[in-house]
Scaffold this motif. Sequence first.
Motif, PDB file in Angstrom:
ATOM      1  N   PRO A 181       8.035  -6.001  10.607  1.00  0.00           N
ATOM      2  CA  PRO A 181       9.348  -6.571  10.272  1.00  0.00           C
ATOM      3  C   PRO A 181       9.320  -8.067  10.005  1.00  0.00           C
ATOM      4  CG  PRO A 181       9.540  -5.042  12.099  1.00  0.00           C
ATOM      5  CD  PRO A 181       8.078  -5.265  11.884  1.00  0.00           C
ATOM      6  N   SER A 182       8.566  -8.822  10.798  1.00  0.00           N
ATOM      7  CA  SER A 182       8.531 -10.274  10.591  1.00  0.00           C
ATOM      8  C   SER A 182       7.827 -10.633   9.285  1.00  0.00           C
ATOM      9  CB  SER A 182       7.833 -10.964  11.774  1.00  0.00           C
ATOM     10  OG  SER A 182       6.486 -10.535  11.883  1.00  0.00           O
ATOM     11  N   ALA A 183       6.810  -9.869   8.910  1.00  0.00           N
ATOM     12  CA  ALA A 183       6.122 -10.119   7.648  1.00  0.00           C
ATOM     13  C   ALA A 183       7.057  -9.849   6.466  1.00  0.00           C
ATOM     14  CB  ALA A 183       4.872  -9.252   7.540  1.00  0.00           C
ATOM     15  N   VAL A 184       7.797  -8.742   6.521  1.00  0.00           N
ATOM     16  CA  VAL A 184       8.757  -8.423   5.465  1.00  0.00           C
ATOM     17  C   VAL A 184       9.830  -9.495   5.377  1.00  0.00           C
ATOM     18  CG1 VAL A 184      10.560  -6.801   4.771  1.00  0.00           C
ATOM     19  CG2 VAL A 184       8.345  -5.952   5.535  1.00  0.00           C
ATOM     20  N   ALA A 185      10.344  -9.932   6.533  1.00  0.00           N
ATOM     21  CA  ALA A 185      11.387 -10.962   6.546  1.00  0.00           C
ATOM     22  C   ALA A 185      10.904 -12.246   5.885  1.00  0.00           C
ATOM     23  CB  ALA A 185      11.832 -11.226   7.977  1.00  0.00           C
ATOM     24  N   ALA A 206       5.732 -17.216   3.369  1.00  0.00           N
ATOM     25  CA  ALA A 206       5.422 -15.953   2.683  1.00  0.00           C
ATOM     26  C   ALA A 206       3.926 -15.790   2.494  1.00  0.00           C
ATOM     27  CB  ALA A 206       6.145 -15.898   1.333  1.00  0.00           C
ATOM     28  N   ALA A 207       3.247 -16.886   2.159  1.00  0.00           N
ATOM     29  CA  ALA A 207       1.796 -16.824   1.952  1.00  0.00           C
ATOM     30  C   ALA A 207       1.074 -16.436   3.242  1.00  0.00           C
ATOM     31  CB  ALA A 207       1.289 -18.169   1.436  1.00  0.00           C
ATOM     32  N   ARG A 208       1.588 -16.896   4.372  1.00  0.00           N
ATOM     33  CA  ARG A 208       0.961 -16.533   5.654  1.00  0.00           C
ATOM     34  C   ARG A 208       1.260 -15.080   6.013  1.00  0.00           C
ATOM     35  NH1 ARG A 208       2.520 -21.927   7.002  1.00  0.00           N
ATOM     36  NH2 ARG A 208       4.491 -21.187   7.904  1.00  0.00           N
ATOM     37  N   LEU A 258       1.204  -7.674   5.130  1.00  0.00           N
ATOM     38  CA  LEU A 258       1.714  -6.581   4.302  1.00  0.00           C
ATOM     39  C   LEU A 258       0.579  -5.857   3.610  1.00  0.00           C
ATOM     40  CD1 LEU A 258       4.392  -8.178   4.749  1.00  0.00           C
ATOM     41  CD2 LEU A 258       5.007  -7.564   2.415  1.00  0.00           C
ATOM     42  N   ALA A 259      -0.371  -6.624   3.080  1.00  0.00           N
ATOM     43  CA  ALA A 259      -1.480  -6.035   2.343  1.00  0.00           C
ATOM     44  C   ALA A 259      -2.418  -5.247   3.258  1.00  0.00           C
ATOM     45  CB  ALA A 259      -2.258  -7.128   1.617  1.00  0.00           C
ATOM     46  N   TRP A 296       6.022 -10.255  -4.835  1.00  0.00           N
ATOM     47  CA  TRP A 296       5.086 -10.365  -3.718  1.00  0.00           C
ATOM     48  C   TRP A 296       4.841  -8.990  -3.098  1.00  0.00           C
ATOM     49  CZ3 TRP A 296       3.362 -14.928  -0.786  1.00  0.00           C
ATOM     50  CH2 TRP A 296       3.589 -16.133  -1.468  1.00  0.00           C
ATOM     51  N   LEU A 297       5.895  -8.209  -2.955  1.00  0.00           N
ATOM     52  CA  LEU A 297       5.749  -6.875  -2.370  1.00  0.00           C
ATOM     53  C   LEU A 297       4.871  -5.989  -3.236  1.00  0.00           C
ATOM     54  CD1 LEU A 297       9.455  -6.331  -1.261  1.00  0.00           C
ATOM     55  CD2 LEU A 297       7.498  -6.722   0.252  1.00  0.00           C
ATOM     56  N   ARG A 298       5.086  -6.052  -4.538  1.00  0.00           N
ATOM     57  CA  ARG A 298       4.280  -5.223  -5.430  1.00  0.00           C
ATOM     58  C   ARG A 298       2.812  -5.660  -5.390  1.00  0.00           C
ATOM     59  NH1 ARG A 298       5.350  -2.347 -11.140  1.00  0.00           N
ATOM     60  NH2 ARG A 298       3.171  -1.996 -11.660  1.00  0.00           N
ATOM     61  N   ALA A 299       2.587  -6.966  -5.350  1.00  0.00           N
ATOM     62  CA  ALA A 299       1.206  -7.456  -5.276  1.00  0.00           C
ATOM     63  C   ALA A 299       0.516  -6.932  -4.018  1.00  0.00           C
ATOM     64  CB  ALA A 299       1.191  -8.978  -5.299  1.00  0.00           C
ATOM     65  N   ALA A 300       1.253  -6.876  -2.921  1.00  0.00           N
ATOM     66  CA  ALA A 300       0.679  -6.321  -1.689  1.00  0.00           C
ATOM     67  C   ALA A 300       0.359  -4.841  -1.885  1.00  0.00           C
ATOM     68  CB  ALA A 300       1.654  -6.507  -0.535  1.00  0.00           C
ATOM     69  N   GLY A 301       1.262  -4.122  -2.549  1.00  0.00           N
ATOM     70  CA  GLY A 301       1.018  -2.710  -2.797  1.00  0.00           C
ATOM     71  C   GLY A 301      -0.183  -2.461  -3.676  1.00  0.00           C
ATOM     72  N   GLU A 302      -0.343  -3.266  -4.714  1.00  0.00           N
ATOM     73  CA  GLU A 302      -1.503  -3.108  -5.597  1.00  0.00           C
ATOM     74  C   GLU A 302      -2.800  -3.360  -4.836  1.00  0.00           C
ATOM     75  OE1 GLU A 302      -1.256  -1.861  -8.394  1.00  0.00           O
ATOM     76  OE2 GLU A 302       0.782  -2.226  -9.114  1.00  0.00           O
ATOM     77  N   THR A 303      -2.765  -4.324  -3.923  1.00  0.00           N
ATOM     78  CA  THR A 303      -3.945  -4.611  -3.109  1.00  0.00           C
ATOM     79  C   THR A 303      -4.271  -3.427  -2.196  1.00  0.00           C
ATOM     80  OG1 THR A 303      -3.478  -6.983  -3.149  1.00  0.00           O
ATOM     81  CG2 THR A 303      -4.896  -6.182  -1.377  1.00  0.00           C
ATOM     82  N   ILE A 304      -3.246  -2.822  -1.628  1.00  0.00           N
ATOM     83  CA  ILE A 304      -3.448  -1.653  -0.762  1.00  0.00           C
ATOM     84  C   ILE A 304      -4.096  -0.507  -1.542  1.00  0.00           C
ATOM     85  CG2 ILE A 304      -2.224   0.167   0.489  1.00  0.00           C
ATOM     86  CD1 ILE A 304      -0.132  -2.036   1.239  1.00  0.00           C
ATOM     87  N   ILE A 305      -3.589  -0.224  -2.730  1.00  0.00           N
ATOM     88  CA  ILE A 305      -4.121   0.872  -3.542  1.00  0.00           C
ATOM     89  C   ILE A 305      -5.555   0.581  -3.966  1.00  0.00           C
ATOM     90  CG2 ILE A 305      -3.891   2.092  -5.738  1.00  0.00           C
ATOM     91  CD1 ILE A 305      -1.866   2.922  -3.612  1.00  0.00           C
ATOM     92  N   GLU A 306      -5.812  -0.655  -4.321  1.00  0.00           N
ATOM     93  CA  GLU A 306      -7.182  -1.008  -4.735  1.00  0.00           C
ATOM     94  C   GLU A 306      -8.162  -0.847  -3.583  1.00  0.00           C
ATOM     95  OE1 GLU A 306      -9.609  -4.834  -6.663  1.00  0.00           O
ATOM     96  OE2 GLU A 306      -7.424  -4.883  -6.460  1.00  0.00           O
ATOM     97  N   ARG A 307      -7.714  -1.154  -2.378  1.00  0.00           N
ATOM     98  CA  ARG A 307      -8.600  -1.062  -1.203  1.00  0.00           C
ATOM     99  C   ARG A 307      -8.781   0.378  -0.739  1.00  0.00           C
ATOM    100  NH1 ARG A 307      -5.416  -3.279   2.749  1.00  0.00           N
ATOM    101  NH2 ARG A 307      -4.786  -1.130   3.259  1.00  0.00           N
ATOM    102  N   ASP A 308      -7.690   1.132  -0.611  1.00  0.00           N
ATOM    103  CA  ASP A 308      -7.739   2.465  -0.006  1.00  0.00           C
ATOM    104  C   ASP A 308      -7.950   3.585  -1.015  1.00  0.00           C
ATOM    105  OD1 ASP A 308      -7.216   1.096   2.271  1.00  0.00           O
ATOM    106  OD2 ASP A 308      -5.243   1.962   2.656  1.00  0.00           O
ATOM    107  N   GLY A 309      -7.647   3.312  -2.272  1.00  0.00           N
ATOM    108  CA  GLY A 309      -7.794   4.349  -3.283  1.00  0.00           C
ATOM    109  C   GLY A 309      -6.483   5.069  -3.551  1.00  0.00           C
ATOM    110  N   LEU A 310      -6.282   5.443  -4.798  1.00  0.00           N
ATOM    111  CA  LEU A 310      -5.043   6.089  -5.197  1.00  0.00           C
ATOM    112  C   LEU A 310      -4.865   7.446  -4.520  1.00  0.00           C
ATOM    113  CD1 LEU A 310      -2.688   5.459  -7.124  1.00  0.00           C
ATOM    114  CD2 LEU A 310      -3.910   6.745  -8.889  1.00  0.00           C
ATOM    115  N   HIS A 311      -5.959   8.089  -4.159  1.00  0.00           N
ATOM    116  CA  HIS A 311      -5.867   9.412  -3.544  1.00  0.00           C
ATOM    117  C   HIS A 311      -5.198   9.374  -2.175  1.00  0.00           C
ATOM    118  CE1 HIS A 311      -9.503   7.690  -1.779  1.00  0.00           C
ATOM    119  NE2 HIS A 311      -9.386   8.571  -0.799  1.00  0.00           N
TER     120      HIS A 311
END
Length: 380
Positions: A22-26, A41-43, A48-49, A73-88
Motif C-alpha cells: 500500500p505505501s509503495a502504491v501511495a 516514487a523512484a524509491r 512494485l516491480a 509508472w505502474l505500467r513500467a513496473a508491470g512490464e518489468t514483472i513480465i520480463e522477469r517472471d515470464g508471460l506464462h
Amino acid sequence: MPAFLLAVPLLLSADPVSSDWPSAVAAIRAIDQHGRGHAEAARAWPRLAALPAERLEDLLAAFDGANPLAANWLRAAGETIIERDGLHKAPRQVLLDWVLDRKHDARGRQWAYELLLQIDSRAAEQLGPRLLDDPSAELRRDAVQGLIDKADALDRAGGDRPAIVGAYRQALKHAVDRDQVRAIADSLRRRGESVDLPRHFGLLQQWHLVGPFDNTAGKGFAAEYPPERALDLDAEYAGKHGPVRWLAHQTKGDEAAIDFNERLGEEKAVVAYAFARFSSPGKGEAELRFSSSNAVKVWLNGRQVAAFEIYHAGSQFDQYVARVELAEGANELLVKVCQNEQTQSWARAWKLQLRVCDRAGAGIARQEPVAPRSQPGESR
C-alpha cells in the motif's frame, strides 16, 4: 487512510512485498505532472516491480483512479514483472475479467488486453464483439478493425454488393477513431453510398453567428459583450463598426467548420459569437471537442466550461476537450471566437469546429435546421 487506497488489496501475507504494497502504491500515485513526488516514487517503484506475476491483479487495481503519469509508472513496473517472471506466469483469467469489466480504469484494461494478445493471438477475435461499444476508444479500435478486415475480405472474395456495404456499415456504426471512420467512409462512397460524417462525429452544423466586436490589443477575450450577458437571437448590438445582428449559418462539407471570414467578412482584431442548440438522448457525462486557430471561450447551458487564449497554434481535430454534463433533450451552446492582429498569411484563419460526443468519441448531438436570417442591409 486515503480514499484511493481502498481499491488496493490489503493482503495479510507476512512477506515484505505484501506488507509494503500500500505505501509503495501511495507513493507512485502521489506523483503529479509537475514532478512533485518524483523522488518518493523512484524509491517506491522497485517495491512494485518486485511483485510476482501471479499478483498482477493487485497492480491492475492500482490503475483505478491514478493520474496519467502515475499510470505510466505502474505500467513500467508491470512490464518489468513480465520480463522477469515470464508471460506464462500472468493469470490469464484475471486479465480477461479485467478487460471486460468496464468499471476499471481504461489504461489498466488496455494493458491487460495487450498482455492477453501476447498470450493468445486469437484473443482479439474472441473479445471483439464484446468491445465494439466499449467506452474506451483504444479498446474499441481493434474490435472495429476486425469488422473492417472482414468487410475487406468479403470484397476481395467477390461478395455481393449488399453484403459488402452492410459489413462496412456495421464497422462504421462502432468506429470512433477519425482514421478508421474516414477509411470506412471512403470504402462506402466508392460504392456510391452516402455517408454523413458530421452526424457520425456529432459535429454541430446549425449555428447563429454575430459580430464583429472589438478585439484591439486582445482586449476582446476578457471583455463581456452583450451575448455573454443575455442571449436574444432577435437583438441588435453595437459592434466594432456599427449595429450587428445574429445570422443563421449552416456549415459545409465533412469538416463542418464555421469560417467567420467567409460569413462575417475578413478582418483582424475582432470577436464573433456562435450559438447552437442541440438535443441529447439523455442526461449525463459527455465531451465537447473543438478546434480553432483562435482564442475561444465556451458556455454550455449558461455555464462557462472552457477558455483558451491561444492564437494560431494549429487547429487539429479534437484539439481541445471539455468534459461536461448534458441535460436530457435541449442544450444550448455559446462560443466566443477571437481573431488577433497578426498579419502573416498563416494567421488568416478565423474558424471553429465543434462536436458533442461521449467519452469514447461517438457523436451524440442532434440538431434541427435553423430558420434563415438575412444580413443587415439585405432584403428579408
